[in-house]
Enzyme design. Sequence first.
Site, PDB file in Angstrom:
ATOM      1  CD  GLU A 110      -2.937  -1.225   2.249  1.00 49.91           C
ATOM      2  OE1 GLU A 110      -4.150  -0.960   2.121  1.00 49.91           O
ATOM      3  OE2 GLU A 110      -2.415  -1.576   3.328  1.00 49.91           O
ATOM      4  CD  GLU A 130      -3.444  -6.472   3.510  1.00 50.29           C
ATOM      5  OE1 GLU A 130      -2.835  -5.391   3.455  1.00 50.29           O
ATOM      6  OE2 GLU A 130      -3.537  -7.240   2.530  1.00 50.29           O
TER       7      GLU A 130
HETATM    8  N1  T1G Z   1       4.497  -7.736  11.620  1.00 46.95           N
HETATM    9  C1  T1G Z   1       5.232  -8.153  12.689  1.00 46.95           C
HETATM   10  N2  T1G Z   1       6.126  -9.200  12.660  1.00 46.95           N
HETATM   11  C2  T1G Z   1       6.270  -9.819  11.485  1.00 46.95           C
HETATM   12  C3  T1G Z   1       5.525  -9.455  10.324  1.00 46.95           C
HETATM   13  C4  T1G Z   1       4.623  -8.350  10.422  1.00 46.95           C
HETATM   14  N3  T1G Z   1       3.904  -7.921   9.384  1.00 46.95           N
HETATM   15  N4  T1G Z   1       5.889 -10.290   9.322  1.00 46.95           N
HETATM   16  C5  T1G Z   1       6.810 -11.122   9.833  1.00 46.95           C
HETATM   17  N5  T1G Z   1       7.039 -10.862  11.125  1.00 46.95           N
HETATM   18  C6  T1G Z   1       8.002 -11.536  12.014  1.00 46.95           C
HETATM   19  C7  T1G Z   1       7.709 -13.022  12.213  1.00 46.95           C
HETATM   20  O1  T1G Z   1       6.788 -13.231  13.252  1.00 46.95           O
HETATM   21  C8  T1G Z   1       9.087 -13.558  12.566  1.00 46.95           C
HETATM   22  O2  T1G Z   1       9.337 -13.248  13.899  1.00 46.95           O
HETATM   23  C9  T1G Z   1      10.010 -12.712  11.697  1.00 46.95           C
HETATM   24  O3  T1G Z   1       9.255 -11.531  11.367  1.00 46.95           O
HETATM   25  C10 T1G Z   1      10.408 -13.381  10.404  1.00 46.95           C
HETATM   26  O4  T1G Z   1       9.238 -13.824   9.749  1.00 46.95           O
HETATM   27  C11 T1G Z   1      -3.137  -1.965   6.843  1.00 46.95           C
HETATM   28  C12 T1G Z   1      -3.390  -4.416   8.078  1.00 46.95           C
HETATM   29  C13 T1G Z   1       7.428 -11.387   5.237  1.00 46.95           C
HETATM   30  C14 T1G Z   1       7.089 -13.358   3.824  1.00 46.95           C
HETATM   31  O5  T1G Z   1       0.677 -10.664   6.120  1.00 46.95           O
HETATM   32  O6  T1G Z   1       4.310 -13.395   5.270  1.00 46.95           O
HETATM   33  O7  T1G Z   1      -0.414  -4.827   6.444  1.00 46.95           O
HETATM   34  O8  T1G Z   1       9.435 -15.520  14.809  1.00 46.95           O
HETATM   35  O9  T1G Z   1       9.710 -16.265   9.957  1.00 46.95           O
HETATM   36  O10 T1G Z   1       9.840 -16.915   6.250  1.00 46.95           O
HETATM   37  O11 T1G Z   1      -3.389  -3.249   4.990  1.00 46.95           O
HETATM   38  O12 T1G Z   1       6.894 -13.183   7.490  1.00 46.95           O
HETATM   39  O13 T1G Z   1      11.521 -14.326  14.216  1.00 46.95           O
HETATM   40  O14 T1G Z   1      10.151 -13.575  16.168  1.00 46.95           O
HETATM   41  O15 T1G Z   1       7.839 -15.452   8.482  1.00 46.95           O
HETATM   42  O16 T1G Z   1      11.357 -14.968   5.690  1.00 46.95           O
HETATM   43  C15 T1G Z   1       0.253  -7.955   6.022  1.00 46.95           C
HETATM   44  C16 T1G Z   1       3.335 -11.419   6.974  1.00 46.95           C
HETATM   45  C17 T1G Z   1       0.115  -7.472   7.411  1.00 46.95           C
HETATM   46  C18 T1G Z   1       3.020 -10.562   5.805  1.00 46.95           C
HETATM   47  C19 T1G Z   1       8.878 -13.327   5.594  1.00 46.95           C
HETATM   48  N6  T1G Z   1       1.529  -8.620   5.870  1.00 46.95           N
HETATM   49  N7  T1G Z   1       4.695 -11.920   6.953  1.00 46.95           N
HETATM   50  O17 T1G Z   1       8.872 -14.701   5.696  1.00 46.95           O
HETATM   51  O18 T1G Z   1      10.240 -15.007   7.849  1.00 46.95           O
HETATM   52  S1  T1G Z   1      -1.486  -6.754   7.680  1.00 46.95           S
HETATM   53  C20 T1G Z   1       1.636  -9.958   5.946  1.00 46.95           C
HETATM   54  C21 T1G Z   1       5.054 -12.917   6.092  1.00 46.95           C
HETATM   55  C22 T1G Z   1      -1.408  -5.219   6.901  1.00 46.95           C
HETATM   56  C23 T1G Z   1      -2.594  -3.169   6.110  1.00 46.95           C
HETATM   57  C24 T1G Z   1      -2.708  -4.467   6.833  1.00 46.95           C
HETATM   58  C25 T1G Z   1       6.447 -13.440   6.219  1.00 46.95           C
HETATM   59  C26 T1G Z   1       7.438 -12.830   5.201  1.00 46.95           C
HETATM   60  P1  T1G Z   1      10.146 -14.228  14.804  1.00 46.95           P
HETATM   61  P2  T1G Z   1       9.191 -15.258   9.020  1.00 46.95           P
HETATM   62  P3  T1G Z   1      10.158 -15.474   6.320  1.00 46.95           P
END
Ligand code: T1G
Length: 720
Positions: A110, A130
């Site tokens: 976004e 999301e």
């Molecule tokens: N927020 C906080 N922590 C996050 C995070 C996030 N968005 N994404 C990953 N982490 C942490 C995860 O818990 C882990 O922590 C570490 O980062 C590494 O992640 C308004 C509301 C990016 C593809 O859904 O899909 O935006 O365990 O082990 O395999 O519209 O993480 O080490 O303590 O998964 O390399 C939308 C979610 C949010 C993406 C990387 N975004 N993340 O994968 O590492 S909602 C998502 C992923 C939003 C807006 C809305 C994957 C990754 P720890 P990992 P990875």
Amino acid sequence: MPDMPAAEAVSCRLHGEVLLVTIANPPVNALSANVRRGLLAAIDAAEANPDVRAVLITGAGRNFIAGSDIREFGQPPQPPSLPDVCSRIEACGKPVAAAIHGAALGGGLEVALAAHYRLAAAGARLGLPEVLLGLMPGAGGTQRATRLIGAAAALDLMLSGRHVDAAEAHALGLVDRLVDPSESSGDIQEQGLAYVRQLLSAQAPVRRTRDAAGLADRQAGRAAIAAARAATGKKSRGLFSPPKILEAVEAALDLPFDDALRLERKLFLQCMDSPQRAGLIHAFFAEREVLKTPAIHHQTRNANTTLRAIGSVGVVGGGTMGAGIAAAVLDAGLPVTMIERDAAALARGRAHIETIYDGLIAKGRLSADGKAAVMARFSGSLAYDALAQADLVIEAVFEDMAVKQAVFAQLDRVCKPGAVLATNTSYLDIDAIAAGVSRPADVLGLHFFSPANIMKLLEIVTPAKVAADVLTTAFEFARKLGKTPVRAGVCDGFIGNRIFAAYRQAADRMMEDGASPYRIDDAMRGFGFPMGPFQVADLAGGDIGWAARKRRAATRNLQARQTRYVQIADRLCERGWFGQKTGRGYYAYPDGARSGAPSEEVEAIIAAERRRAGIVPRSFSDEEIVRRCLAAMINEGANVVHQGVALRPLDVDVVFLYGYGFPRYRGGPMKYADTLGLPRVLADIGEFGREDPLFWRPSPLLTGLVGRGANFASLNSRSG
Ligand code: T1G
């Protein structure tokens, strides 16, 4: 991970006439409050500085921005909101470009969509996932993506939650330029700066995505929404956010941008308040937490434990599980040696594996050469000596203690020092198996779920004497197979099967007390399970449970003998009605049908059993059926955590999400219990206990937590 101060989370540096804005908020540059503040300040600074003619936004480390900071959800919101940050970026009077590498997901995409130009490097992953968190884009994604790439493509991204690579993003129009690694050198910042300089020399204007023409063909847009609505109705039954996404995209066609943006925000906040968001975010973090190699027992953490190399694997037994395990190991690129008792059994084992790959070829997901390459890493033998050099051996023979101990005696004789010896038993006492060999520290359980090459769950069962490096090696092996490992202690049924057995007992009691098994299955499907307990019984095969009941009957102690025992399943098994594999079980499967039909004969057998037991049947509502089944699952889950068989409630949740089809949006049985409120669960158990106090004995953990006003989540933060 505490939130980085704004100044550190977002840094700004002038490169000629370009202000380079870099987000550095490890591990994934999530848009925490300080990052949002930093971005806002950066745009304000750019506007105010006459030396700045353009802005470039990039991410430090492996990613651009992985979205909003999920850990902030459920907390009081902190300004500025992400919609405001995105609107500010878009409104900037100087061209703003985003240079994307790694993940640009959710709020991260976004931010990029709010920029006026986008560049992506090979390996970038873009998406609006999301919906996988029970949410929807809440910072303009539903409006800007739709205007940029059209309703159909935007809906596909938002409803599937899938990530697209740089090439597809470019083809869709999500990004304007691809960095071709062969042509150019330097990192994404260099690429980005070069791109912005080209834009400046081309006098590229400020180009706001809100004005993009993706909505030109409104008819196509409406058709896309109608098609998506129809598909969503079927595919995401019971999910809260997909209909909200559709409503927001519809608004893109009908409302002016700012009005539609306001509606998007309203819908987003509704999703934020839905319990599904809490369940799905719990699942997101829980499945990552279990990956971290836990201690064998609470007090010892494996901080500096070494790994044993796993370069070759032996599998003993070529039945359904053995063949599935062999395929899972072959899929991970490792060589497999299968041991069987005779040539015919070995040939069946090999044929079983070949069938798996022939199935992939038939679906066009594997070529004949691909199959040949995989099978080239497979070998079979009738001699245990063939396992002399194996680094890991997984035993998957008939579920009988004496048979398994005989296999382990052979492994103890032939396997090299340091080889890891694993059993795939679903129930048996692994301490007893380990006690039968000279190297108990090298023995543990690797409990796969059928089909083993498909199911992601792997219970890693830790007997008392297992060595720390064997456990760490097993977790690493699970990661290599792409499995979700959960550490489990030794008991009858470990985490999953033990809790599932309690669930089955609750269902069996209701069936004998008057509920039809088909009604119980309907109610549990209504709750969100893909199948009810009796459909699962028919799929798994009644003979396995029957053998286990007979085995337990021999050793039942006084208390177990006093516990109510529903014999209906035995009546079906005595007739050879084991389920799908025999054409009938609780359901009838005429001509090998995969989905069963209710059977009047089974209803008659149940009625006869009620008469034999002197039970006057009564009716059960779906609500009561669900309450009883979940109460049994939660109570036994609490016992499993209380006894240390599971380290934390989240381990129980991950087991049920990955091994038993528990509806993901409910987060798992323990998370669901917290959503209900533990006092209510305890009250239910108390109510049910009035008729059957032995079965419905509340777990001490549950009464303890209720007593101190705590919940299961309070136990999840304790280290693994
Ligand atoms: N927020 C906080 N922590 C996050 C995070 C996030 N968005 N994404 C990953 N982490 C942490 C995860 O818990 C882990 O922590 C570490 O980062 C590494 O992640 C308004 C509301 C990016 C593809 O859904 O899909 O935006 O365990 O082990 O395999 O519209 O993480 O080490 O303590 O998964 O390399 C939308 C979610 C949010 C993406 C990387 N975004 N993340 O994968 O590492 S909602 C998502 C992923 C939003 C807006 C809305 C994957 C990754 P720890 P990992 P990875």
